[in-house]
Structure formats: C-alpha cells, structure tokens
Design a protein around this motif. Structure first.
Motif, PDB file in Angstrom:
ATOM      1  N   PHE A 172      -6.631  -2.964  -5.230  1.00  7.42           N
ATOM      2  CA  PHE A 172      -5.691  -4.032  -4.895  1.00  7.42           C
ATOM      3  C   PHE A 172      -4.287  -3.741  -4.912  1.00  7.42           C
ATOM      4  O   PHE A 172      -3.627  -4.195  -3.767  1.00  7.42           O
ATOM      5  CB  PHE A 172      -6.117  -5.140  -5.786  1.00  7.42           C
ATOM      6  CG  PHE A 172      -5.363  -6.400  -5.592  1.00  7.42           C
ATOM      7  CD1 PHE A 172      -6.101  -7.458  -4.546  1.00  7.42           C
ATOM      8  CD2 PHE A 172      -4.385  -6.672  -6.184  1.00  7.42           C
ATOM      9  CE1 PHE A 172      -5.545  -8.575  -4.025  1.00  7.42           C
ATOM     10  CE2 PHE A 172      -3.698  -8.161  -5.691  1.00  7.42           C
ATOM     11  CZ  PHE A 172      -4.220  -8.842  -4.701  1.00  7.42           C
ATOM     12  N   GLU A 173      -3.970  -3.223  -5.876  1.00  2.00           N
ATOM     13  CA  GLU A 173      -2.347  -2.849  -5.779  1.00  2.00           C
ATOM     14  C   GLU A 173      -2.263  -1.784  -4.633  1.00  2.00           C
ATOM     15  O   GLU A 173      -0.980  -1.935  -4.181  1.00  2.00           O
ATOM     16  CB  GLU A 173      -2.026  -2.154  -7.219  1.00  2.00           C
ATOM     17  CG  GLU A 173      -2.012  -3.002  -8.360  1.00  2.00           C
ATOM     18  CD  GLU A 173      -1.156  -4.358  -8.585  1.00  2.00           C
ATOM     19  OE1 GLU A 173      -0.250  -4.119  -7.472  1.00  2.00           O
ATOM     20  OE2 GLU A 173      -1.768  -5.167  -9.268  1.00  2.00           O
ATOM     21  N   TYR A 174      -2.978  -0.847  -4.402  1.00  2.00           N
ATOM     22  CA  TYR A 174      -2.793   0.128  -3.371  1.00  2.00           C
ATOM     23  C   TYR A 174      -2.766  -0.812  -1.893  1.00  2.00           C
ATOM     24  O   TYR A 174      -1.712  -0.421  -0.976  1.00  2.00           O
ATOM     25  CB  TYR A 174      -3.975   1.191  -3.396  1.00  2.00           C
ATOM     26  CG  TYR A 174      -4.165   1.811  -1.845  1.00  2.00           C
ATOM     27  CD1 TYR A 174      -3.329   3.031  -1.810  1.00  2.00           C
ATOM     28  CD2 TYR A 174      -5.140   1.589  -1.109  1.00  2.00           C
ATOM     29  CE1 TYR A 174      -3.423   3.444  -0.746  1.00  2.00           C
ATOM     30  CE2 TYR A 174      -5.167   2.161   0.068  1.00  2.00           C
ATOM     31  CZ  TYR A 174      -4.296   3.263   0.246  1.00  2.00           C
ATOM     32  OH  TYR A 174      -4.569   4.031   1.444  1.00  2.00           O
ATOM     33  N   GLN A 175      -3.706  -1.610  -1.907  1.00  2.00           N
ATOM     34  CA  GLN A 175      -3.690  -2.387  -0.689  1.00  2.00           C
ATOM     35  C   GLN A 175      -2.484  -3.053  -0.314  1.00  2.00           C
ATOM     36  O   GLN A 175      -1.909  -3.089   0.873  1.00  2.00           O
ATOM     37  CB  GLN A 175      -4.950  -3.196  -0.683  1.00  2.00           C
ATOM     38  CG  GLN A 175      -6.311  -2.520  -0.501  1.00  2.00           C
ATOM     39  CD  GLN A 175      -7.534  -3.550  -0.951  1.00  2.00           C
ATOM     40  OE1 GLN A 175      -8.471  -3.083  -0.695  1.00  2.00           O
ATOM     41  NE2 GLN A 175      -7.109  -4.926  -1.089  1.00  2.00           N
ATOM     42  N   THR A 176      -2.001  -3.910  -1.549  1.00  2.00           N
ATOM     43  CA  THR A 176      -0.739  -4.555  -1.517  1.00  2.00           C
ATOM     44  C   THR A 176       0.549  -3.748  -0.933  1.00  2.00           C
ATOM     45  O   THR A 176       1.236  -4.064  -0.045  1.00  2.00           O
ATOM     46  CB  THR A 176      -0.277  -5.243  -2.712  1.00  2.00           C
ATOM     47  OG1 THR A 176      -1.514  -5.859  -3.052  1.00  2.00           O
ATOM     48  CG2 THR A 176       0.701  -5.999  -2.771  1.00  2.00           C
ATOM     49  N   MET A 177       0.497  -2.626  -1.719  1.00  2.19           N
ATOM     50  CA  MET A 177       1.727  -1.715  -1.271  1.00  2.19           C
ATOM     51  C   MET A 177       1.713  -1.025   0.058  1.00  2.19           C
ATOM     52  O   MET A 177       2.635  -0.851   0.693  1.00  2.19           O
ATOM     53  CB  MET A 177       1.854  -0.427  -2.367  1.00  2.19           C
ATOM     54  CG  MET A 177       2.369  -1.093  -3.900  1.00  2.19           C
ATOM     55  SD  MET A 177       2.607   0.245  -4.937  1.00  2.19           S
ATOM     56  CE  MET A 177       0.993   0.404  -5.704  1.00  2.19           C
ATOM     57  N   ILE A 178       0.380  -0.706   0.634  1.00  2.05           N
ATOM     58  CA  ILE A 178       0.405  -0.190   2.005  1.00  2.05           C
ATOM     59  C   ILE A 178       0.525  -1.298   2.965  1.00  2.05           C
ATOM     60  O   ILE A 178       1.351  -1.084   3.846  1.00  2.05           O
ATOM     61  CB  ILE A 178      -1.027   0.256   2.065  1.00  2.05           C
ATOM     62  CG1 ILE A 178      -1.370   1.564   1.298  1.00  2.05           C
ATOM     63  CG2 ILE A 178      -1.225   0.438   3.430  1.00  2.05           C
ATOM     64  CD1 ILE A 178      -0.639   2.629   1.792  1.00  2.05           C
ATOM     65  N   CYS A 179       0.362  -2.574   2.599  1.00  2.00           N
ATOM     66  CA  CYS A 179       0.877  -3.577   3.572  1.00  2.00           C
ATOM     67  C   CYS A 179       2.090  -3.886   3.545  1.00  2.00           C
ATOM     68  O   CYS A 179       2.887  -4.154   4.694  1.00  2.00           O
ATOM     69  CB  CYS A 179       0.197  -4.959   2.965  1.00  2.00           C
ATOM     70  SG  CYS A 179      -1.393  -5.238   3.572  1.00  2.00           S
ATOM     71  N   THR A 180       3.037  -3.573   2.604  1.00  2.00           N
ATOM     72  CA  THR A 180       4.411  -3.752   2.224  1.00  2.00           C
ATOM     73  C   THR A 180       5.003  -2.550   3.207  1.00  2.00           C
ATOM     74  O   THR A 180       5.941  -2.708   3.791  1.00  2.00           O
ATOM     75  CB  THR A 180       4.598  -3.874   0.850  1.00  2.00           C
ATOM     76  OG1 THR A 180       4.224  -4.755   0.228  1.00  2.00           O
ATOM     77  CG2 THR A 180       6.306  -4.045   0.690  1.00  2.00           C
ATOM     78  N   LEU A 181       4.287  -1.643   2.996  1.00  2.00           N
ATOM     79  CA  LEU A 181       4.931  -0.142   3.577  1.00  2.00           C
ATOM     80  C   LEU A 181       4.771  -0.407   5.004  1.00  2.00           C
ATOM     81  O   LEU A 181       5.799  -0.195   5.882  1.00  2.00           O
ATOM     82  CB  LEU A 181       4.263   1.043   2.745  1.00  2.00           C
ATOM     83  CG  LEU A 181       5.214   2.033   3.007  1.00  2.00           C
ATOM     84  CD1 LEU A 181       6.411   2.255   2.389  1.00  2.00           C
ATOM     85  CD2 LEU A 181       3.983   3.338   2.568  1.00  2.00           C
ATOM     86  N   THR A 182       3.869  -0.875   5.549  1.00  2.00           N
ATOM     87  CA  THR A 182       3.456  -0.671   7.112  1.00  2.00           C
ATOM     88  C   THR A 182       3.726  -2.169   7.757  1.00  2.00           C
ATOM     89  O   THR A 182       3.858  -2.214   9.137  1.00  2.00           O
ATOM     90  CB  THR A 182       2.004  -0.570   7.290  1.00  2.00           C
ATOM     91  OG1 THR A 182       1.294  -1.616   6.491  1.00  2.00           O
ATOM     92  CG2 THR A 182       1.611   0.601   6.784  1.00  2.00           C
ATOM     93  N   GLY A 183       3.927  -3.015   6.881  1.00  2.00           N
ATOM     94  CA  GLY A 183       4.330  -4.517   7.604  1.00  2.00           C
ATOM     95  C   GLY A 183       3.327  -5.243   8.201  1.00  2.00           C
ATOM     96  O   GLY A 183       3.280  -6.146   9.140  1.00  2.00           O
ATOM     97  N   MET A 184       1.873  -4.786   7.695  1.00  2.00           N
ATOM     98  CA  MET A 184       0.896  -5.309   8.164  1.00  2.00           C
ATOM     99  C   MET A 184       0.297  -6.496   7.119  1.00  2.00           C
ATOM    100  O   MET A 184       0.933  -6.744   6.070  1.00  2.00           O
ATOM    101  CB  MET A 184      -0.311  -4.251   8.482  1.00  2.00           C
ATOM    102  CG  MET A 184      -0.051  -3.144   9.460  1.00  2.00           C
ATOM    103  SD  MET A 184       0.580  -3.972  10.985  1.00  2.00           S
ATOM    104  CE  MET A 184      -1.028  -4.366  11.716  1.00  2.00           C
ATOM    105  N   GLU A 185      -0.700  -6.946   7.387  1.00  2.00           N
ATOM    106  CA  GLU A 185      -1.253  -8.275   6.489  1.00  2.00           C
ATOM    107  C   GLU A 185      -2.555  -7.711   5.654  1.00  2.00           C
ATOM    108  O   GLU A 185      -2.739  -8.635   4.434  1.00  2.00           O
ATOM    109  CB  GLU A 185      -1.665  -9.224   7.553  1.00  2.00           C
ATOM    110  CG  GLU A 185      -0.650 -10.057   8.256  1.00  2.00           C
ATOM    111  CD  GLU A 185      -0.923 -10.770   9.503  1.00  2.00           C
ATOM    112  OE1 GLU A 185      -0.197 -11.551  10.048  1.00  2.00           O
ATOM    113  OE2 GLU A 185      -2.289 -11.041   9.890  1.00  2.00           O
TER     114      GLU A 185
END
Length: 452
Positions: free
Chosen positions: A113-126
């Motif tokens: 879950f933390e990984y998904q959150t950080m990837i979304c922050t990094l890519t600007g996606m949802e």
C-alpha cells in the motif's frame, strides 16, 4: 533463516510410516553398481578455502562496482542505501507469499500500500498496482489495458521509435495473436507530432517515453489533448524513469492515462539483469482494467486500520483462464526494496539524486563536446543519458576504454538505430564522481585514430 534438520526420532517415525527399516531401503530399486559411482572430484575444501576460490572467480569479472561505469540503456548503476538490504533480509519478507489472507499478511499488505501511494505521488497518477516483472512487461500490460478499456474494438497501437527497443520488442511478443497493428517505430525519425498524425478512431493507445531511449526529455505539453481529440478513447501511455521524476514534472500532470517504467534504480541494484520491477500507474476510471495486485486500506471489525487485496478476485492471479497477470514473489521483494528506498530518501532525497544525475551528466557532456572528433547530440534537453558521436566505431572505442583504462563505456546505438552508426549512449549517475568523469574524458581523447 535457521535450518533445523530432522532428528533421529523424526527419521525413524517417517521410515516406520512407509514401512522401511532404514534410509538405505529407499534405494533398493537403484542398481547397486550405480549407487556409489566413482566421481573424479578435486580434494575437499574447507569453508574458508571454498570462499577464497569463489572470490577469485568473482574477481575475474568486471562489475559496475569495480570501476567507472557509464553504461545505462535501461539498467542503471544507482546507489543502494544499506537500509534496503537490511530490511529485505528479514525472514518475514524472505518467505512472504501473495497476501491472500489479510489476517496474517498485514505487514506485506501495508508495504505494498505504501509503495502504491509513493508511485502515485511520483507519477502524478491516481492508482498504482503492486508491480510487474519489469518496465517492458509493464508497458505491454498497459497496451492490454488500453485494448480492454476500448472493449476490444480498437486494435491499433502507435509507439514511438524512441521507446526502449526491448520494450517495443516485448510489446510485440506479449500481444502476438491479438490481431494488433503496431505502427510508428518503423520510422526511426518519427517525432511526437508524427505520432499524433497516425492516431485515428481505431487507435487504442500511443506509447512514448521520457526521458526517451536517447536520454532526451520529451515535451509532453498538449500531447494527451491532441491524442484524445483525434483518437477519442485512445490512451496516452508514458514510460518514465522514476529517478527523473524526483526533478521533472510528472507525466500525470500532462494528462497521461497510464504511466509505466522500470523501478530497478530505486534500491534494486543491477543484479546481473534481475529481478527488477515494472511500475504501473493509471487513472481511477481504468482501475478495473488494470492487471496485477491492488491493495486498499480499510478498517477491521474492531475499527482498527487494516489492508486487503481489493477490486480483484484470487482467481485473477492463480487461474490461467481467468488471470489478468501473474506476479511472482521476487517482484514483491523488489517492490519492498523500492518502498524502502523511496521512504529512506523522501521527497528531498529523490530530488537530490535526480539533480546529481542531471548536473553530472551535463558536466560530462560539456567536457566531451570540447574534444576533437566528438560531438554531443543537443537537439533536445537530456537528463542523465546523452548521445555522443564518436570518431571511430563504438565497439572499438569501448574496447579501448576497457582494456587500457578499465572503464565500462556506453551503449552502441547502431545496434538498434542503424542511422546512428558511431554514436554512443553514455549514462552518468550520482555514482560517478568528477574524477571518473574526467578520466573518461581523458580516455576518449586518447583513443587512437584509425591511422595509428
């Protein structure tokens, strides 16, 4: 992880259960002459001696850690903080399986879950999934997502010639038999406007990469709007280097529908080519067409925060006829590595790494551009990789760098782009100090001419 062998009592009980008197009875069906053949083996070594021999063999290899390395092209020599391996080697993570039972998998689920959150922050996606095998398969899965979003009615894929050649090859292999028409990369000079011109109402998606395979930063401003206007439901898929996103504007801010890439540089190391991890992020409206695992946050019966796999059934991972994608435990481990890496560095640390790569690459390019016989391709801005035209074939230059200077040189672009003969793709990361860059410049200047 301790290994506890069976006791004599355990062995006796197992033998009794199968009606055998001794372990030797298990081999009665093997002819006696074949049971103990003569083996021409060297004398036994102690643990210390075996270690010396293995280290001597390993020393015969030249690794990225053993000397200056300026080779990138998709696998990058970035620093891996000690905390990454320290956490990865915990037994709980070594033995982690797909977390289908949330009541016993909260640690693994929270890390994802933390990984998904950080990837979304990094890519600007949802929304992000829990990774694919590598950047190439993530790109191929993005194509499948685009086909499914369009209800299998659109079969045309437009792909830039400057997307990683191996990504393009995997897309074709992954989708063979699906009746797709893949265009765009047949013209080695096709730019973004040319790709837009190829879009029509049969187009499922357009795939671009930034920084592209030549290291150049593509201008994505207005690209998504142009594709959506011409192709209606066509998706823009952007392959990106996650390290660059510590500094550059994320693809999501330009209207990308799917962002993919390889997370190898985020704590994964080179590892002889794998295992790596492919990140995949998209818009929430496409979440049910996204392959792979997705972890969501909820509350348990007692109102405490908890994590579960969500929006997909177990059959989508384990039954071949229903599976959307199968991701093995190794990729889960690489997700954890990336999670630890991003957590340890934080927003400021990720930016610092990106800035070091950017400034060191530009220092190297400026120095090399001053050399007689060399020129740097500068028609677009670049991040950490750049193209250098060499006075001799790249393989000859690389042989000289390695044999005479112990330097691992760049990638020969003629392997994938015949019109770029004698052009080398060099990569400079935070792992290359000024002394190594200066040594590379000195070595390139000393490359003998063809007459010498």
């Amino acid at each position: 992880m301790p290994y506890i062998p069976h006791s004599d009592g355990d062995r006796s009980a197992m033998l009794a259960a199968i009606g055998a008197r001794s372990i030797e009875d298990l081999f009665t069906d093997v002819p006696e002459r074949a049971r103990f053949p003569e083996l021409d083996l060297p004398p036994a070594l102690s643990e210390m001696e075996a270690r010396w021999e293995l280290e001597a063999l390993a020393d015969a290899n030249l690794s990225a850690a053993g000397g200056p390395c300026f080779l990138g092209a998709g696998a990058y020599h970035h620093f891996v903080p000690a905390v990454v391996d320290s956490f990865l080697r915990r037994g709980e993570f070594f033995t982690a399986y797909t977390p289908y039972q949330p009541e016993v998998s909260q640690g693994t689920l929270q890390a994802i879950f933390e990984y998904q959150t950080m990837i979304c922050t990094l890519t600007g996606m949802e929304v992000s999934n829990a990774s694919h095998y590598d950047g190439a398969t993530a790109t191929a899965e993005a194509v499948v997502t685009a086909i499914n979003v369009n209800r299998l009615k659109r079969r045309k894929v437009v792909i830039s010639p400057f997307v990683h050649p191996e990504y393009r090859a995997v897309v074709r292999t992954y989708t063979q038999g699906m009746g797709l028409t893949i265009v765009g990369d047949d013209d080695p000079h096709a730019g973004l406007p040319d790709l837009v011109d190829m879009v029509d109402e049969s187009t499922a998606c357009v795939i671009v990469q930034t920084p592209n395979f030549l290291g150049q930063i593509e201008d994505l401003q207005g690209l998504a709007d142009a594709i959506h206007e011409r192709g209606k439901r066509a998706l823009l898929i952007v392959a990106a280097d996650p390290i660059s996103l510590g500094l550059l504007k994320p693809p999501g801010a330009f209207g990308a529908d799917v962002v993919v890439g390889d997370g190898q540089g985020m704590g994964g190391g080179l590892n002889y080519g794998g295992p790596y991890l492919g990140f995949f992020a998209t818009r929430m409206k496409h979440v049910r067409k996204m392959a792979g695992r997705l972890v969501g946050q909820t509350v348990d019966a007692e109102g405490e925060r908890g994590f579960v796999l969500t929006l997909s059934t177990r059959e989508q991972h384990i039954r071949r006829e229903r599976a959307t994608s199968n991701i093995c435990t190794n990729q889960g481990l690489m997700v954890l590595a990336a999670t630890i890496y991003m957590s340890a560095l934080g927003r400021c640390g990720m930016r610092q790494v990106a800035e070091l790569c950017y400034h060191k690459a530009h220092y190297a390019a400026d120095r090399i551009d001053e050399l007689a016989g060399y020129s740097v391709l500068r028609d677009k801005p670049f991040f950490k990789e750049f193209v250098v035209r060499c006075p001799r074939p790249v393989d000859e230059v690389n042989d000289y760098l390695l044999d005479e200077w112990g330097i691992i040189g760049g990638y020969d672009l003629a392997r994938d782009y015949p019109h770029l003969e004698n052009h080398m793709l060099l990569c400079v990361t935070e792992m290359n100090p000024r002394e190594e860059i200066d040594a590379l410049v000195e070595a390139l200047d000393a490359v003998p001419s063809e007459e010498e």
